[in-house]
Motif scaffolding. Structure first.
Motif, PDB file in Angstrom:
ATOM      1  N   UNK A 294      -2.086 -12.711  12.741  1.00 16.24           N
ATOM      2  CA  UNK A 294      -2.750 -11.407  12.820  1.00 16.24           C
ATOM      3  C   UNK A 294      -1.814 -10.306  12.345  1.00 16.24           C
ATOM      4  N   UNK A 295      -0.554 -10.356  12.799  1.00 19.64           N
ATOM      5  CA  UNK A 295       0.424  -9.349  12.371  1.00 19.64           C
ATOM      6  C   UNK A 295       0.646  -9.445  10.860  1.00 19.64           C
ATOM      7  N   UNK A 296       0.745 -10.678  10.344  1.00 17.23           N
ATOM      8  CA  UNK A 296       0.907 -10.867   8.903  1.00 17.23           C
ATOM      9  C   UNK A 296      -0.250 -10.284   8.115  1.00 17.23           C
ATOM     10  N   UNK A 297      -1.477 -10.493   8.618  1.00 14.89           N
ATOM     11  CA  UNK A 297      -2.655  -9.946   7.947  1.00 14.89           C
ATOM     12  C   UNK A 297      -2.661  -8.433   7.942  1.00 14.89           C
ATOM     13  N   UNK A 298      -2.263  -7.825   9.071  1.00 16.48           N
ATOM     14  CA  UNK A 298      -2.203  -6.361   9.160  1.00 16.48           C
ATOM     15  C   UNK A 298      -1.166  -5.812   8.182  1.00 16.48           C
ATOM     16  N   UNK A 299      -0.021  -6.485   8.065  1.00 16.48           N
ATOM     17  CA  UNK A 299       1.022  -6.050   7.124  1.00 16.48           C
ATOM     18  C   UNK A 299       0.514  -6.110   5.687  1.00 16.48           C
ATOM     19  N   UNK A 300      -0.163  -7.212   5.337  1.00 10.72           N
ATOM     20  CA  UNK A 300      -0.684  -7.372   3.976  1.00 10.72           C
ATOM     21  C   UNK A 300      -1.678  -6.275   3.642  1.00 10.72           C
ATOM     22  N   UNK A 301      -2.661  -6.062   4.528  1.00 12.47           N
ATOM     23  CA  UNK A 301      -3.674  -5.040   4.272  1.00 12.47           C
ATOM     24  C   UNK A 301      -3.055  -3.644   4.253  1.00 12.47           C
ATOM     25  N   UNK A 302      -2.062  -3.419   5.125  1.00  9.89           N
ATOM     26  CA  UNK A 302      -1.420  -2.113   5.180  1.00  9.89           C
ATOM     27  C   UNK A 302      -0.719  -1.762   3.889  1.00  9.89           C
ATOM     28  N   UNK A 303       0.005  -2.709   3.316  1.00  8.50           N
ATOM     29  CA  UNK A 303       0.719  -2.436   2.068  1.00  8.50           C
ATOM     30  C   UNK A 303      -0.241  -2.299   0.881  1.00  8.50           C
ATOM     31  N   UNK A 304      -1.345  -3.041   0.910  1.00  9.77           N
ATOM     32  CA  UNK A 304      -2.351  -2.883  -0.148  1.00  9.77           C
ATOM     33  C   UNK A 304      -2.939  -1.477  -0.098  1.00  9.77           C
ATOM     34  N   UNK A 305      -3.271  -1.002   1.092  1.00  7.22           N
ATOM     35  CA  UNK A 305      -3.824   0.345   1.245  1.00  7.22           C
ATOM     36  C   UNK A 305      -2.801   1.406   0.842  1.00  7.22           C
ATOM     37  N   UNK A 306      -1.534   1.200   1.207  1.00  8.41           N
ATOM     38  CA  UNK A 306      -0.480   2.143   0.828  1.00  8.41           C
ATOM     39  C   UNK A 306      -0.393   2.266  -0.690  1.00  8.41           C
ATOM     40  N   UNK A 307      -0.429   1.129  -1.357  1.00  4.69           N
ATOM     41  CA  UNK A 307      -0.355   1.152  -2.823  1.00  4.69           C
ATOM     42  C   UNK A 307      -1.536   1.889  -3.427  1.00  4.69           C
ATOM     43  N   UNK A 308      -2.742   1.675  -2.878  1.00  3.44           N
ATOM     44  CA  UNK A 308      -3.932   2.348  -3.400  1.00  3.44           C
ATOM     45  C   UNK A 308      -3.826   3.866  -3.219  1.00  3.44           C
ATOM     46  N   UNK A 309      -3.331   4.297  -2.054  1.00  2.00           N
ATOM     47  CA  UNK A 309      -3.219   5.736  -1.793  1.00  2.00           C
ATOM     48  C   UNK A 309      -2.205   6.366  -2.739  1.00  2.00           C
ATOM     49  N   UNK A 310      -1.054   5.730  -2.899  1.00  2.00           N
ATOM     50  CA  UNK A 310      -0.007   6.283  -3.768  1.00  2.00           C
ATOM     51  C   UNK A 310      -0.474   6.324  -5.215  1.00  2.00           C
ATOM     52  N   UNK A 311      -1.129   5.241  -5.658  1.00  2.00           N
ATOM     53  CA  UNK A 311      -1.642   5.198  -7.030  1.00  2.00           C
ATOM     54  C   UNK A 311      -2.673   6.281  -7.270  1.00  2.00           C
ATOM     55  N   UNK A 312      -3.525   6.519  -6.269  1.00  3.49           N
ATOM     56  CA  UNK A 312      -4.570   7.540  -6.410  1.00  3.49           C
ATOM     57  C   UNK A 312      -3.957   8.928  -6.483  1.00  3.49           C
ATOM     58  N   UNK A 313      -2.925   9.199  -5.671  1.00  2.00           N
ATOM     59  CA  UNK A 313      -2.267  10.502  -5.704  1.00  2.00           C
ATOM     60  C   UNK A 313      -1.662  10.781  -7.067  1.00  2.00           C
ATOM     61  N   UNK A 314      -1.137   9.738  -7.689  1.00  2.00           N
ATOM     62  CA  UNK A 314      -0.560   9.901  -9.030  1.00  2.00           C
ATOM     63  C   UNK A 314      -1.630  10.168 -10.076  1.00  2.00           C
TER      64      UNK A 314
END
Length: 314
Positions: A294-314
């Motif tokens: 469960x923790x591994x899944x949360x980490x994976x989804x969290x980093x995917x969302x982080x990348x999407x937010x940063x990419x969108x800001x750019x």
């Protein structure tokens, strides 16, 4: 700008995708046959709803000749998606449904790794941060297996299921990369010949439909080749439901919704799938993954969302 119909279509799409884990738990047929039967039903649903059959080649409308580069990308995308569907069905029988869906969502790791080779695109710092985060999340999925092996009570089927689920992340990344490659090739043809060379058909839908054909051709013979292949009535019903509600309709809804919202919105909305998939399985068959998973899944989804937010800001 976001449109309500686009948000609704993608939400229903993600909910449909999330049903795969629970439906497969009620199917007693062997995994290869299950993948083939599901894809047969899915292909029929997609063909009826779109009122079209897939195109096997991509042609240049100016020269009238087959565009070999686009056609190769079309088929590579179809093969990768077919492999993803087969691995999904097999791994769901061997490990937790939550493990399967979270490990499949490691695909951005492989997209980052191979995009420079296949697409010629440069990666940014956030891509490498995402790569490291997803890799750390993946390690947690195999932590229990490694500890169990050290203690002498490892479950071989669990290890195999997690490994196959991890490979489905690679094949899903291949699906994404080769569909992206098609869009790059279309842009190149437009620069060469003008807008008239844009295919009149939806090449992404073609790839998905071709993948259903490939999976059905591969999987259906296992109905007769393996023990437990011939499905009972319950299995047929749930495989039909998967073809209709978990694969056919969602793919059509995705093609509608993706045109009406931003890429970031689409990524966020479709996160409903990995969040709801283990919920359905817990509610109906009481399957609970380990805390590390469960923790591994949360980490994976969290980093995917982080990348999407940063990419969108750019």
């Amino acid at each position: 700008m976001k449109k309500p119909e686009g948000i609704g279509a993608l939400s229903l799409c993600a909910l449909g995708w999330s049903l795969g884990g629970i439906f497969l738990k009620y199917v007693s047929v062997n995994s290869f046959a299950a993948a083939g039967i599901r894809s047969l039903f899915s292909f029929i649903v997609m063909a009826v709803l779109s009122r079209q059959l897939p195109h096997f080649f991509v042609r240049n409308d100016v020269t009238g000749k087959v565009d070999s580069a686009q056609t190769v990308s079309l088929w590579l995308s179809a093969f990768c998606y077919a492999a993803t569907m087969i691995l999904y069905c097999v791994s769901n029988k061997l490990t937790y449904a939550a493990n399967v869906i979270f490990l499949e969502y490691t695909s951005p790791l492989w997209v980052i790794l191979f995009s420079s080779i296949i697409l010629g695109e440069k990666n940014s710092k956030i891509d490498y941060i995402t790569f490291a985060g997803i890799a750390a999340g993946m390690l947690l999925f195999f932590a229990d297996d490694l500890l169990a092996k050290k203690n002498g009570n490892v479950s071989e089927t669990m290890v195999l299921g997690n490994t196959l689920a991890a490979f489905s992340g690679i094949t899903w990344a291949g699906t994404t990369l080769f569909q992206r490659k098609q869009q790059i090739l279309i842009a190149q043809r437009i620069r060469e010949y003008g807008a008239t060379v844009v295919p009149k058909h939806n090449t992404s839908r073609d790839a998905f439909m071709l993948a259903q054909i490939l999976t059905a051709v591969f999987g259906l013979p296992f109905i007769f080749l393996m023990k437990g292949g011939i499905p009972d009535l319950q299995s047929v019903v749930f495989l039909f439901l998967m073809g209709l509600f978990q694969m056919g309709l969602p793919n059509i809804l995705y093609s509608i919704g993706i045109k009406k919202v931003t890429a970031l919105s689409a990524s966020l909305i479709t996160m409903i799938e990995p969040l709801m998939n283990p919920v359905w399985v817990f509610l109906f068959v009481h399957e609970i993954p380990t805390v590390k998973c469960i923790i591994g899944g949360v980490i994976i989804l969290g980093f995917i969302l982080l990348r999407e937010f940063v990419s969108k800001r750019r």
